[in-house]
Motif scaffolding. Sequence first.
Motif, short mmCIF file in Angstrom:
data_model
loop_
_atom_site.label_atom_id
_atom_site.label_comp_id
_atom_site.label_asym_id
_atom_site.label_seq_id
_atom_site.Cartn_x
_atom_site.Cartn_y
_atom_site.Cartn_z
N GLU A 182 -56.69 69.07 17.93
CA GLU A 182 -57.14 69.70 19.16
C GLU A 182 -57.11 71.23 19.00
O GLU A 182 -56.63 71.75 17.99
N GLY A 183 -57.63 71.89 20.00
CA GLY A 183 -57.66 73.35 19.96
C GLY A 183 -57.86 73.93 21.34
O GLY A 183 -58.04 73.20 22.33
N ALA A 184 -57.82 75.23 21.41
CA ALA A 184 -58.05 75.94 22.68
C ALA A 184 -58.61 77.30 22.36
O ALA A 184 -58.34 77.88 21.30
N LEU A 185 -59.41 77.81 23.29
CA LEU A 185 -59.94 79.17 23.17
C LEU A 185 -59.98 79.78 24.57
O LEU A 185 -60.47 79.15 25.51
N VAL B 246 -53.83 76.56 29.00
CA VAL B 246 -52.88 77.03 30.00
C VAL B 246 -51.64 76.15 30.11
O VAL B 246 -50.65 76.56 30.73
N GLN B 247 -51.65 74.95 29.52
CA GLN B 247 -50.53 74.03 29.68
C GLN B 247 -49.74 73.81 28.40
O GLN B 247 -48.56 73.45 28.47
N ALA B 248 -50.37 73.97 27.25
CA ALA B 248 -49.70 73.68 25.99
C ALA B 248 -48.83 74.87 25.58
O ALA B 248 -49.35 75.95 25.28
N GLU C 166 -49.34 66.03 18.95
CA GLU C 166 -48.06 65.41 18.58
C GLU C 166 -47.30 66.25 17.55
O GLU C 166 -46.33 65.78 16.95
N LEU C 167 -47.71 67.50 17.34
CA LEU C 167 -47.02 68.46 16.47
C LEU C 167 -47.02 68.05 15.00
O LEU C 167 -46.13 68.44 14.24
#
Length: 813
Positions: free
Chosen positions: A428-431, A459-461, A717-718
């Motif tokens: 997964e990812g975020a930008l 905003v949550q991770a 899951e790291l």
Amino acid sequence: MIMIMKILRFLLPALLGLAALALALGAGLYFYITPQLPSIEALRDVRFQVPLRIYSSDGQLIAEYGEKRRAPVTYEQVPELLVKAFLAAEDDRFFVHPGVDYQGLLRAAFELARTGEKRQGGSTITMQVARNFFLSREKTYLRKLTEIFLALKIERELSKQQILELYLNKIYLGQRAYGVGAAAQIYYGKAIDELTLPQMAMIAGLPKAPSRDNPVSDMLRAEQRRNYVLRRMYTLDYIDAERYRQALVAPISARLHARNSELEAGYVAEMVRAHMVERFGEQAYTEGYQVRTTLDSSRQRAANRALRAALMEYDRRHGYRGHEGLVKLPEAAPAEAAARALTDRSRLAGLVPAVVLALEEQAFTALLKDGREVTVAWEGIEWARPYLSHDRRGKAPTQAADVVEPGAIVRLQELEEGWRLAQLPAIEGALVSLLPDDGAIVALVGGLDYFRSKFNRAVQARRQPGSSFKPFIYSAALDKGFTAATIINDAPVVFDDPGLEAHWRPENYSGRFYGPTRLREALTHSRNLVSIRLLQDIGVRFAIDYVQRFGFQPGQLPANLSLALGSGSVTPLQMARGFAVFANGGYRIEPYFIDRILDGRGETVFEARPPTVCRDCEPEADAELPPVPAADPAVMLADPPGPAPLPRAERVLEPRNSWLMNSLLQDVIKRGTGRRALTLGRGDLRGKTGTTNDQRDAWFCGFTPGLVSIAWVGFDELAPLGRGETGGRAALPMWIDYMQTALEGMPEQRRDPPAGLVTVRIDPVTGLLSPSGQTGAIFETFRQEQVPTRYSRAEASDGEGMDQDNESAEPLF
């Protein structure tokens, strides 16, 4: 004749008595029911249930929430022919009767007497308004009488046009459409003034049985009902013979036109929805609120593309995990079995579900959900070496059968050059991207696809930022009196830190040690040991207090030396807020995503008033600035602004500190771990890579003076990303891809250094002033009170060149 007269003499009194009884009964019912009738005043200020709609800053629809689809219109906006179509279908004497059509009631009574069944209700449009707004739909005589009396009352207090407007906006027309405005959009994707005559007749025919007779549920019954309305319009001379004939043969063009999103931004839509419900309760879904967000549609689309491309590229590097399922294909009808297997599978992240039908030696044919059969050539298959672990792949395939088999349920990606075998990335990812001067979020993606996972990683991770946190420690060191030329020894060390409960032997990513190193070089090449020694020198408590200036909270940060390596817990949005302080010249801002909220009447009820940078509002003073704790990023909303100016963002970094940090972070791009960003061809880029232990998180946090953007990649899951999957490899390409579009049209921005800075030549090995004629000397900038006063004893030095040679083989991270 005499007999007839006797009968009449007997019947006449009886009839008169019955009439008197009927009048008395009617009067009694009138006086009994009338006091119980609701006030018509409520109809003058009626508020229709209109869904919540969310838009980008440039007006593109992001999402719509609400059970009822409605688009209220005024009577003047309704085409005359559409009004006539409804009159022909429902109440052609509407403009003549006083609210109750006695002819219609008599016909209904006659039908009841003839058949014993209530086949015709005799309801006028006014009576339907009375029922729809005030009464239940139960079929009792008392309710019918109440409906009649209420209709008469409505006609006395409202004009015919007002009554029709209420009716045309309230009436249910199937497929969750309430009113003609919504029906035009849902069945034809049009505004009401764009409808053709057959389309108007189709909509006008729906009130009788909207769930059964609408053209999506039953096209044949809908066509019959449409033709009935057209025939009535012709009989009533609303249309001529030619228009009637043309309309009768017109094909049924209706289909479901859900109000499709124009901009994919599911994570932001959910943030807005949650905020609106918190602020307005369940009325948020029904009062017609319109929310204009801060998103820029072009940048949001670029963020979607960049994130997905980066995750899919990572996924291909680590091999093919196999098909999603397997369906048995009978010889008689393989395509039908394949189509059934795709029923519950949807397109995600642009990847199309498909079933493999047949194999060739180096190609295969697959069936898509829309019924198309496509061929995937070898160029779209050869990448698919089997996934073994995050560090290992199997042998390269030599034929299609090494990868897929008939009946395999797979994902395909459509490219310009053809179709390619794909898979939904497990990673997964975020930008997140925002404007540093006021915190407006212009793009935000919280994962691969909102419809796969609604968890908003932007905003949550809370993840470890790794080396991308180092700039905040270096800024603290500059504030403590260190300079960019301060020498720190990059050498092995063992710490017995009580906060870590064990001996700690930190290393650089490369496993090498570089000896005495200037701070500029240490940050440029992300030297772990220098950062740890630096934090030890300035003090952990001082650093934790200091980084609150950037919006970080003490509870997120470890009170030990691992803080220097980014072992805290932060979200991508918090990192964006922190780097915005560097980008805007030293001011703390509050990220926000709602620009304005309009109510159902289009009036502004809330407007963002974020603290905004005002560089001309204060002198550039060299003053000590205390750390000020700040609240978590929030929606910056207030009542509509009056004449007062926007609140000013608070300066939290001394101007010279901010300028020096920009200089250091620019070197990370020019010749350090972020140098791949040079492909953008700009000179105003700054940034920092970040990689955590075992490569569990990969970051790139970068900016220009006008735009801050943060890219993060990792497993929920790291799990480790795999060998070599550093910030420079896994996250930086996403950032580059996004910024390529996001910076279009933005000229390069350069800020002049503030007063009180001096640039001199120094010896790169010692950090002292360079003697005249020394080779290999470099320029460095200092606060004027920190300029070295001693000269290096070296007559010549090629240390800087050696330093660069040593770095050339160090991985980007």
